[in-house]
Design an enzyme around this catalytic site. Structure first.
Site, short mmCIF file in Angstrom:
data_model
loop_
_atom_site.label_atom_id
_atom_site.label_comp_id
_atom_site.label_asym_id
_atom_site.label_seq_id
_atom_site.Cartn_x
_atom_site.Cartn_y
_atom_site.Cartn_z
N SER A 141 0.86 -1.19 0.00
CA SER A 141 0.00 0.00 0.00
C SER A 141 0.89 1.23 0.00
CB SER A 141 -0.90 0.02 1.24
OG SER A 141 -1.52 1.29 1.38
N TYR A 155 -1.50 -0.36 10.29
CA TYR A 155 -1.66 -0.94 8.96
C TYR A 155 -0.50 -0.52 8.07
CZ TYR A 155 -3.54 -1.36 4.20
OH TYR A 155 -3.70 -1.65 2.87
#
Length: 246
Positions: A141, A155
């Site tokens: 990501s 995350y």
């Protein structure tokens, strides 16, 4: 040898787009899902209706025994895997780091990092056993480089671990001809934002993206399929940023 790919977390969103494009490209696809059986079975039905070969397999990638079952069933019903896409991932609810429950942090790392490692280990074992130069593509990501402050630092940290693992494993496997690559999407139009408790996030973040919009899942899938293909035969250890300029 037939092309067989396992796509984890493939029932919907980016994973489903990857599964559809892989099937269109001639792969037999193992559509892994954690809990949404209806979506996974609908995807498999759609792939089969278009002449492709697919199978839905439930497994929690965070559990090593379930990963072993996923790979065993794939090989028994579709053939030995020649590629793996580690797409399964969770964020937990959007919150500052100090307001994030420790159990959420642990769950995110179990799925995003430990699960990805379990699957990669199983894939490499299969590649070695059948003598193929397989390919692994890990979904990271853009958060790995932005840190996602005040949203999900945990995350972002898990995805940074994914990118380091991708580089290290790629260098370790390169002498065997096994390629390991990554794709780091930016904000993408999937249900992950609603699951994280902020369904309006796409509209909020779009103005900050240089291209002025979020990605479509199919755009991320295109990058993954390129890395799986012979066109990327000299690419390994690289995480391709696919984030609209972020």
């Amino acid at each position: 040898m037939s092309k067989v790919v396992i796509v984890t977390g493939a029932g919907r969103g980016i994973g489903a787009a990857i599964a559809r494009q892989a099937a269109a490209g001639g792969y037999a696809v193992a559509v892994n899902y954690h809990s949404d059986e209806a979506s996974a079975q609908a995807l498999v039905a759609a792939i089969r209706a278009n002449g492709g070969q697919a199978l839905a397999i439930q497994a929690d990638v965070a559990v090593q025994a379930e990963v072993a079952r996923l790979f065993a069933r794939t090989e028994a019903e579709l053939g030995p895997p020649t590629a793996l896409v580690n797409n399964a991932g969770i964020t937990g609810r959007i919150a500052s780091f100090m307001d994030t429950d420790p159990a959420t942090i642990e769950a995110v790392f179990r799925t995003n990092v430990h699960g990805l490692m379990h699957c990669s280990r199983a894939a490499i074992g299969a590649f070695r056993r059948i003598g193929t130069r397989g390919v692994i593509v890990n979904l990271s990501s853009v958060a790995a480089s932005t840190g996602s402050p005040r949203e999900y630092v945990h995350y972002a940290a898990s995805k940074a671990a994914v990118e380091t693992f991708t580089l290290g494993l790629a260098r370790e496997m390169a002498p065997e001809g096994i390629r390991v690559c990554g794709v780091a999407p930016g904000s993408t139009l999937t249900g992950i934002h609603a699951a994280a408790g902020e369904p309006e996030r796409p509209q909020r973040v779009a103005p900050a993206i240089p291209m002025g919009r979020l990605a479509e899942p199919e755009e991320i899938a295109e990058a993954v399929l390129w890395l799986l293909s012979p066109a990327a035969s000299y690419v390994t250890g690289t995480t391709l940023r696919c984030a609209g300029g972020m």
